[in-house]
Design an enzyme around this catalytic site. Structure first.
Site, PDB file in Angstrom:
ATOM      1  CD  GLU A 185      74.952  20.270  45.168  1.00  0.00           C
ATOM      2  OE1 GLU A 185      74.092  20.563  44.339  1.00  0.00           O
ATOM      3  OE2 GLU A 185      74.713  19.596  46.185  1.00  0.00           O
TER       4      GLU A 185
ATOM      5  CG  ASP B 240      67.225  21.738  45.910  1.00  0.00           C
ATOM      6  OD1 ASP B 240      67.433  22.666  46.727  1.00  0.00           O
ATOM      7  OD2 ASP B 240      67.193  20.535  46.245  1.00  0.00           O
TER       8      ASP B 240
ATOM      9  CB  ALA C 101      67.846  15.003  39.412  1.00  0.00           C
ATOM     10  NE  ARG C 102      73.301  13.666  43.581  1.00  0.00           N
ATOM     11  CZ  ARG C 102      72.398  13.596  44.566  1.00  0.00           C
ATOM     12  NH1 ARG C 102      71.381  14.444  44.590  1.00  0.00           N
ATOM     13  NH2 ARG C 102      72.522  12.685  45.516  1.00  0.00           N
TER      14      ARG C 102
ATOM     15  CG  HIS D  76      71.470  19.286  47.480  1.00  0.00           C
ATOM     16  ND1 HIS D  76      72.465  18.625  46.818  1.00  0.00           N
ATOM     17  CD2 HIS D  76      70.515  18.341  47.753  1.00  0.00           C
ATOM     18  CE1 HIS D  76      72.152  17.341  46.689  1.00  0.00           C
ATOM     19  NE2 HIS D  76      70.963  17.154  47.266  1.00  0.00           N
TER      20      HIS D  76
ATOM     21  N   GLY E 265      66.156  19.608  48.787  1.00  0.00           N
ATOM     22  CA  GLY E 265      65.027  18.796  48.335  1.00  0.00           C
ATOM     23  C   GLY E 265      64.461  17.893  49.420  1.00  0.00           C
ATOM     24  CB  SER E 266      65.628  15.003  51.101  1.00  0.00           C
ATOM     25  OG  SER E 266      66.986  15.248  51.404  1.00  0.00           O
TER      26      SER E 266
HETATM   27  C1  8YV Z   1      70.091  14.380  50.509  1.00  0.00           C
HETATM   28  C2  8YV Z   1      69.920  13.903  48.006  1.00  0.00           C
HETATM   29  O1  8YV Z   1      69.786  15.345  51.426  1.00  0.00           O
HETATM   30  O2  8YV Z   1      69.338  11.785  48.880  1.00  0.00           O
HETATM   31  C3  8YV Z   1      69.830  12.426  47.969  1.00  0.00           C
HETATM   32  O3  8YV Z   1      70.289  11.857  46.954  1.00  0.00           O
HETATM   33  O4  8YV Z   1      70.290  14.481  47.069  1.00  0.00           O
HETATM   34  C4  8YV Z   1      69.572  14.778  49.162  1.00  0.00           C
HETATM   35  O5  8YV Z   1      68.243  15.043  49.127  1.00  0.00           O
HETATM   36  C5  8YV Z   1      71.554  14.150  50.550  1.00  0.00           C
HETATM   37  O6  8YV Z   1      72.040  13.417  49.497  1.00  0.00           O
HETATM   38  C6  8YV Z   1      71.956  13.528  51.875  1.00  0.00           C
HETATM   39  O7  8YV Z   1      73.141  12.829  51.795  1.00  0.00           O
END
Ligand code: 8YV
Length: 322
Positions: free
Chosen positions: A269, A264, A239-240, A288, A290-291
């Protein structure tokens, strides 16, 4: 004919997203992908109708106050928007949007990877292999924890939390969760709801964090709460970083109260993460990502563009958060 709106795109985005930007807008792209300072961000925003940033650009109250009046919207390329002072944006009449849903699957994959990596000592094994230190095998070698049929605890049963629960069910795990609101039965799918984080924690052999970073969740996992986990629990955070008190988690990892952690996201960071994590064998660390899949990066860009399209056609953007 009216000129196309000017969009400041702060980071390098996928080709298909930049192509759509070029087709429909006048984008200011960042092909070198260099991180702008606050001053640069404000300077390049002169004459810009909207900004499409990532979580790497911090829109503090001060930065928002200094943005030129022509900036009508901040269309985030992210689901999290803790990097934007939404109250300050709202007060200045700046629309803020995010990109929910489209990164839930990718983030859930990483949460499961982190759980397994921490439980099965994956980074320790990797380090042994890469250092040429694998000299012997024995039944006692690199024995980890099995997660199958254990209890999987979730803080924050939103979109990502629900997908992670589904994946964990694939391991026969018993789902427990805390959320501000209990889910309807069709979404809950037999998971056990806990009204407080404190009630959830003793039921989480694996704890996975999926709540946003807000003033209420900062430092949520402190030493007091970590002590409520079962002995030898595994902690996962996609998450954060702010949700975790790093000193407390490092101490719990050192004492064995927490068996392992898969992380992650981090306070400080990318460059100033807690040094305690680096020295510990029982943490599985990722930067980081995740996406960070091709599919999801495209989908995030398109979702942010859908929001911009709505804003500039005078409609309400689907993902407005301020
Ligand atoms: C993104 C994320 O890659 O979308 C989010 O909140 O934490 C990440 O997975 C990133 O923030 C892109 O700006």
């Amino acid at each position: 004919m009216r000129n196309k709106p000017v969009i400041l795109v702060t980071r390098k985005l996928p080709q298909a997203v930049e192509e759509r930007l070029q087709r429909d807008y006048q984008p200011i792209l960042n092909p070198s992908d260099r991180l702008y300072s606050d001053d640069e961000l404000i300077e390049i925003s002169a004459g810009v109708d909207a900004i499409m940033p990532c979580h790497t650009e911090k829109f503090t109250a001060d930065v928002i106050a200094r943005l030129p009046a022509n900036v009508r919207a901040i269309a985030n390329f992210s689901v999290g928007y803790d990097h934007v002072d939404v109250a300050a944006a709202k007060a200045k009449g700046i629309i803020v949007t995010n990109t929910p849903d489209v990164l839930s699957d990718a983030t859930a994959e990483i949460a499961i990877l982190l759980m397994l990596g921490a439980a099965r000592r994956a980074s320790e094994g990797e380090r042994i292999m890469r250092a040429g230190k694998w000299k012997d095998w024995s039944p006692a070698f690199m024995v980890g924890r099995q997660v199958t049929e254990k209890r999987f605890g979730i803080i924050g049963m939103g979109r990502v939390g629900q997908v992670v629960a589904e994946r964990a069910r694939g391991f026969g795990m018993d789902i427990h969760y805390y959320n501000r609101k209990r889910l309807d039965g069709d979404l809950e799918k037999g998971a056990t709801y806990h009204e407080t984080v404190e009630d959830l924690l003793p039921n989480a052999d694996v704890l996975s964090v999926h709540c946003p970073a807000t003033p209420d969740t900062m430092g949520l996992l402190n030493s007091e709460r970590l002590s409520l986990l079962p002995d030898g629990a595994i902690v996962v955070n996609t998450a954060r970083g702010g949700v975790i008190d790093d000193d407390a988690l490092v101490a719990a990892l050192k004492s064995g109260k927490v068996y392992g952690a898969g992380l992650d996201v981090f306070n400080g960071e990318p460059e100033n993460i807690h040094p305690g994590y680096i020295d510990l064998e029982n943490v599985f660390l990722l930067p980081h990502i995740g996406s960070a899949t091709e599919e999801t990066r495209d989908a995030m860009g398109f979702r942010a563009l859908d929001n911009l399209d709505a804003i500039f056609s005078g409609a309400e953007p689907r993902d407005r958060v301020a």
